[in-house]
Design a protein around this motif. Structure first.
Motif, PDB file in Angstrom:
ATOM      1  N   ILE A 132      45.572  40.075  51.598  1.00 12.14           N
ATOM      2  CA  ILE A 132      45.261  40.347  50.210  1.00 12.14           C
ATOM      3  C   ILE A 132      46.303  40.368  49.124  1.00 12.14           C
ATOM      4  O   ILE A 132      46.653  39.065  48.072  1.00 12.14           O
ATOM      5  N   ILE A 140      49.489  33.727  41.254  1.00 11.66           N
ATOM      6  CA  ILE A 140      49.975  33.919  40.380  1.00 11.66           C
ATOM      7  C   ILE A 140      50.685  32.605  40.295  1.00 11.66           C
ATOM      8  O   ILE A 140      51.333  32.414  39.367  1.00 11.66           O
ATOM      9  N   GLU A 143      49.388  29.657  38.774  1.00  5.70           N
ATOM     10  CA  GLU A 143      49.031  29.760  37.499  1.00  5.70           C
ATOM     11  C   GLU A 143      50.551  29.807  36.406  1.00  5.70           C
ATOM     12  O   GLU A 143      50.468  29.195  35.249  1.00  5.70           O
TER      13      GLU A 143
ATOM     14  N   TYR B  28      33.493  44.125  55.966  1.00  5.38           N
ATOM     15  CA  TYR B  28      33.875  44.553  56.028  1.00  5.38           C
ATOM     16  C   TYR B  28      33.680  45.643  56.875  1.00  5.38           C
ATOM     17  O   TYR B  28      34.379  45.737  58.292  1.00  5.38           O
ATOM     18  N   LEU B  34      37.079  39.395  57.276  1.00  9.34           N
ATOM     19  CA  LEU B  34      37.126  39.040  56.119  1.00  9.34           C
ATOM     20  C   LEU B  34      35.824  38.055  55.551  1.00  9.34           C
ATOM     21  O   LEU B  34      36.809  36.867  56.523  1.00  9.34           O
ATOM     22  N   PHE B  36      35.286  35.123  54.810  1.00 12.48           N
ATOM     23  CA  PHE B  36      35.151  34.506  53.474  1.00 12.48           C
ATOM     24  C   PHE B  36      33.654  33.229  53.477  1.00 12.48           C
ATOM     25  O   PHE B  36      34.344  32.732  51.572  1.00 12.48           O
ATOM     26  N   LEU B  95      38.427  34.961  61.156  1.00 12.05           N
ATOM     27  CA  LEU B  95      38.780  34.396  60.051  1.00 12.05           C
ATOM     28  C   LEU B  95      38.972  33.040  59.604  1.00 12.05           C
ATOM     29  O   LEU B  95      38.415  32.450  58.810  1.00 12.05           O
ATOM     30  N   ILE B  99      36.089  30.804  57.343  1.00 15.90           N
ATOM     31  CA  ILE B  99      36.585  29.752  56.474  1.00 15.90           C
ATOM     32  C   ILE B  99      36.677  28.285  56.933  1.00 15.90           C
ATOM     33  O   ILE B  99      35.027  28.069  56.090  1.00 15.90           O
ATOM     34  N   ILE B 224      37.107  35.207  46.054  1.00 12.59           N
ATOM     35  CA  ILE B 224      37.839  35.937  45.912  1.00 12.59           C
ATOM     36  C   ILE B 224      38.157  36.723  44.952  1.00 12.59           C
ATOM     37  O   ILE B 224      39.271  38.155  45.198  1.00 12.59           O
ATOM     38  N   PHE B 227      36.461  39.698  46.727  1.00 10.92           N
ATOM     39  CA  PHE B 227      37.074  40.303  47.645  1.00 10.92           C
ATOM     40  C   PHE B 227      39.004  41.286  46.827  1.00 10.92           C
ATOM     41  O   PHE B 227      38.251  41.884  47.275  1.00 10.92           O
ATOM     42  N   THR B 228      39.532  40.720  46.539  1.00 13.16           N
ATOM     43  CA  THR B 228      40.794  41.005  45.596  1.00 13.16           C
ATOM     44  C   THR B 228      40.091  42.292  44.895  1.00 13.16           C
ATOM     45  O   THR B 228      40.286  44.253  45.275  1.00 13.16           O
ATOM     46  N   VAL B 231      38.908  45.108  47.665  1.00  8.47           N
ATOM     47  CA  VAL B 231      40.174  45.797  48.100  1.00  8.47           C
ATOM     48  C   VAL B 231      41.045  46.815  47.601  1.00  8.47           C
ATOM     49  O   VAL B 231      41.481  47.939  47.938  1.00  8.47           O
ATOM     50  N   ILE B 235      38.502  48.818  50.295  1.00  8.73           N
ATOM     51  CA  ILE B 235      38.035  47.991  51.421  1.00  8.73           C
ATOM     52  C   ILE B 235      37.620  48.882  52.184  1.00  8.73           C
ATOM     53  O   ILE B 235      37.928  49.829  53.182  1.00  8.73           O
ATOM     54  N   ALA B 264      45.582  34.837  32.865  1.00  3.94           N
ATOM     55  CA  ALA B 264      44.217  36.205  33.275  1.00  3.94           C
ATOM     56  C   ALA B 264      44.262  36.552  34.490  1.00  3.94           C
ATOM     57  O   ALA B 264      44.024  37.961  35.091  1.00  3.94           O
ATOM     58  N   ASN B 265      44.300  35.274  35.399  1.00  3.89           N
ATOM     59  CA  ASN B 265      43.954  35.366  37.022  1.00  3.89           C
ATOM     60  C   ASN B 265      45.660  36.712  37.631  1.00  3.89           C
ATOM     61  O   ASN B 265      45.451  37.373  38.423  1.00  3.89           O
ATOM     62  N   SER B 266      46.432  36.406  36.576  1.00  2.00           N
ATOM     63  CA  SER B 266      47.375  36.303  37.548  1.00  2.00           C
ATOM     64  C   SER B 266      48.092  37.559  37.315  1.00  2.00           C
ATOM     65  O   SER B 266      48.315  38.584  38.030  1.00  2.00           O
ATOM     66  N   PHE B 269      45.795  39.897  39.363  1.00  4.34           N
ATOM     67  CA  PHE B 269      46.198  39.914  40.963  1.00  4.34           C
ATOM     68  C   PHE B 269      47.676  40.498  41.066  1.00  4.34           C
ATOM     69  O   PHE B 269      47.847  41.726  41.634  1.00  4.34           O
ATOM     70  N   LEU B 272      46.692  44.079  40.487  1.00  2.06           N
ATOM     71  CA  LEU B 272      46.262  44.484  42.296  1.00  2.06           C
ATOM     72  C   LEU B 272      47.312  44.695  43.039  1.00  2.06           C
ATOM     73  O   LEU B 272      47.388  45.818  43.793  1.00  2.06           O
TER      74      LEU B 272
END
Lengths: 356, 292
Positions: A132, A140, A143, B28, B34, B36, B95, B99, B224, B227-228, B231, B235, B264-266, B269, B272
């Motif tokens: 993950i 990252i 972006e 899980y 996982l 997906f 996995l 997918i 995704i 899932f993050t 975790v 999890i 924002a997503n970065s 993550f 995380l």
């Protein structure tokens, strides 16, 4: 006589090299005699890139035994740094081939640095958590590159980050003869395409050379020992972090070189090309080719890049067919009955199993 | 006031993530895989309810129930056809199969409903005005949070008290021992997929009501993220999924509002990664030391 006395692994490696060389020669002859369709000719460089991506990911997943879902992130780092290097050295190095080589080296170096940065803290995690985090890393990178503005003029490189979406390439203050290399979300546009199929072939050979030699070296045996039982390996004095990082960074650097070749094959390239799906695509090559099986990765990468093209007659259904083929192959290769039949067909395999 | 409205939209988004993350975490916990394809079940849920409400003219509650039914069946069928034969296979094989299922669902949706985005009609519209109109809370947000809380409480009660819930916990602890105690492991795993998929359908309806664009790839990114979130919270842990989802939604909304829309997503993550480095098993996860 001489071939018989060789070590089994050396023989397999030689066959792998030979196979790649023959495949290259055959493809060149086919291409020059007009035996390849246009779309397939365009796929040649990407296929080489995917082959070396698959082999390098196999180093992480198959040989090191850590699941990485962000391999495209390293490819992206390599691609964009390679494009920047190639575009800014345009006047300094007139030879296309030399500039491509330099760009690939730069791509590999930057991706290796990224590999160290991400690998040092993250390789302490295990299994799905590592997966993950590599996934997060890939997102990252995507972006960040989307926000990146890079231009080049006689005063050197100009770099800016477009964080809030209100900056454009004009804010870099380039001189009039300067060139915009990366324009944020538009990505790299009007890149001079200098990648060649020969360069791709050389890249695949170098990747094979690096990975196969690492695998059969002392370090490679240490890495595989860590994969099979990290506690036992540590207790006989193997440095866990060192060997894990070695494999991870090598894999990242090779992906970076492949990325640079890929980036310089297209005149326009967006960061979204290297998203989660691309990482998964490469992982599929590795798993279908067989974990730790290098030539399997090569064949799977080539076959699965050509397959969607070959399925073009099914038009709308082709990705659906691709998905079904993927599921069926996984179900069949893991079917216990089929496996025992296959192992009976290969006399060598059952012996290996007993030894393990 | 601005801060409050960002916070509320964050909590609402986080509740959707939490509902999806619950599905991830349960699967899980039991099947150790996982899944997906979970994100794509959300998308199917969205489309089914869309069709029921817009083409068949059914009331929204019927649409939701229909979506839940279809997704439950879909989840169980997928589990039976694609995952069950791979129980003993290495986790990477499972996995890749997941997918494959995800690709399959996306492309099947592409054929059935075409790539053009559909505009989803929210199941409830309008918003609650507070402080003389200075703060507007969409009813959808309130509904999302309430639904999430109800699901959370119900699921906790179910896993702790019902017989099936106990069987689930036993299976996630040790499948072999559970089988010896007379638990039908296969049925328990199917049940988990059924619950997870039904939750995904609800999440699909709520997600599309808040962000009304429906495409075959609608489910991927929330999948995704959820899932993050799973975790993030640890999890396998149900309260962890709830907490992780909520925090993730709030961080995302705040990052969008105050730092950068593009990153924002970065930021989500990056948080995380930091959390996992400090607590390698997630916020509420149990760290199981490896035995020699």
């Amino acid at each position: 006589m001489k071939i018989r006395s060789m070590k089994r692994s050396t023989r397999t490696n030689l066959i792998t090299y030979l196979g790649v060389i023959i495949a290259f020669a055959a493809t060149v002859i086919l291409r020059d005699s007009g035996g390849l369709s246009r779309s397939l000719t365009g796929q040649l460089v990407p296929i080489c890139c995917y082959m070396s991506m698959a082999v390098s990911l196999n180093l992480t997943v198959g040989i090191l035994g850590e699941l990485s879902l962000g391999h495209a992130g390293f490819m992206s780092v390599g691609a964009f740094s390679g494009v920047i290097a190639a575009m800014s050295l345009q006047s300094a190095i007139p030879s296309d081939a030399l500039r491509l080589a330099v760009a690939m080296l730069v791509g590999a170096a930057v991706a290796a640095v990224a590999g160290v940065v991400i690998g040092t803290p993250v390789l302490r995690l295990r299994g799905d958590y590592l997966a993950i985090v590599t996934l997060a890393f890939g997102e990252i990178i995507k972006e960040l590159v989307n926000c990146l503005l890079v231009g080049w003029d006689s005063r050197g490189l100009h770099v800016a980050l477009n964080l809030t979406g209100d900056k454009s390439i004009a804010d870099l203050g380039l001189e009039t003869e300067g060139i915009a290399i990366i324009k944020g979300a538009q990505g790299a546009t009007s890149t001079a395409t200098i990648s060649t199929f020969t360069a791709g072939f050389v890249l695949v050979l170098i990747t094979l050379f690096v990975v196969l030699n690492l695998k059969d070296s002392r370090a490679g045996r240490a890495i595989m020992a860590l994969r099979d039982n990290s506690i036992a390996a540590e207790s006989v004095g193997l440095n866990l972090t060192k060997y894990k990082l070695m494999a991870f960074v090598t894999s990242a650097a090779l992906a970076g070189a492949a990325g640079a070749l890929y980036g310089l094959n297209f005149s326009s390239l967006q960061a979204s090309k290297f998203d989660f799906n691309t990482s998964i695509l490469i992982l599929v090559f590795v798993v279908l080719g067989g974990l730790g099986n290098i030539w399997g990765s090569l064949i799977a990468a080539a076959a699965l890049t050509i397959l969607p093209e070959a399925l073009r007659q099914f038009s709308d259904y082709r990705m659906l067919v691709y998905a079904i083929v993927l599921i069926l192959v996984m179900l069949l290769t893991n079917n216990p009955t089929l496996r025992s039949v296959l192992s009976r067909l290969r006399p060598g395999a059952s012996k290996e199993k007993e030894a393990a | 006031m601005e801060f409050l409205s960002y916070l509320i939209s964050g909590i609402s988004l986080g509740s959707v993530y939490a509902i999806i993350a619950l599905g991830y975490t349960m699967v899980y916990g039991i099947a150790k895989m996982l899944n997906f394809a979970h994100g794509d079940i959300i998308m199917v849920g969205g489309y089914i309810s869309f069709c029921a409400m817009n083409y068949l003219g059914l009331p929204s509650i019927v649409g939701i129930i229909l979506a839940m039914l279809v997704c439950t069946v879909l989840g169980v069928v997928i589990e039976g056809l694609a995952y069950k034969p791979l129980r003993a296979a290495p986790s990477l094989a499972v996995l890749i199969t997941a997918i494959g299922v995800s690709y399959f669902l996306q492309n099947a949706a592409l054929l059935v409903w075409s790539a053009a985005p559909k505009v989803y009609t929210p199941i409830i519209s309008g918003s609650l005005s507070l402080f003389g109109g200075a703060l507007k809370i969409p009813y959808v947000s309130i509904l999302t949070v309430v639904v999430c809380l109800v699901i959370m409480v119900a699921l906790t009660a179910f896993t702790n008290m019902s017989k099936m819930g106990k069987a689930m916990r036993a299976c996630s602890e040790d499948k072999g021992a559970a089988q010896l105690m007379g638990i039908n492991v296969n049925a328990t795993i199917s049940m988990t997929f059924a619950i997870g998929s039904a939750l995904a359908a609800i999440a699909g309806v709520l997600l599309c009501s808040s962000y009304p664009t429906l495409m075959p790839t609608t489910g991927s990114m929330p999948g995704i993220k959820a899932f993050t979130a799973a975790v993030f919270g640890g999890i396998g842990s149900i309260p962890g999924a709830f907490l992780g989802g909520l925090l993730l939604g709030i961080i995302e909304a705040m990052a969008k509002a105050y730092i950068s829309t593009n990153l924002a997503n970065s930021i989500v993550f990056a948080v995380l990664i930091v959390v996992l480095l400090v607590k390698p098993a997630g916020l509420l996860g149990r760290y199981v030391p490896e035995k020699v």
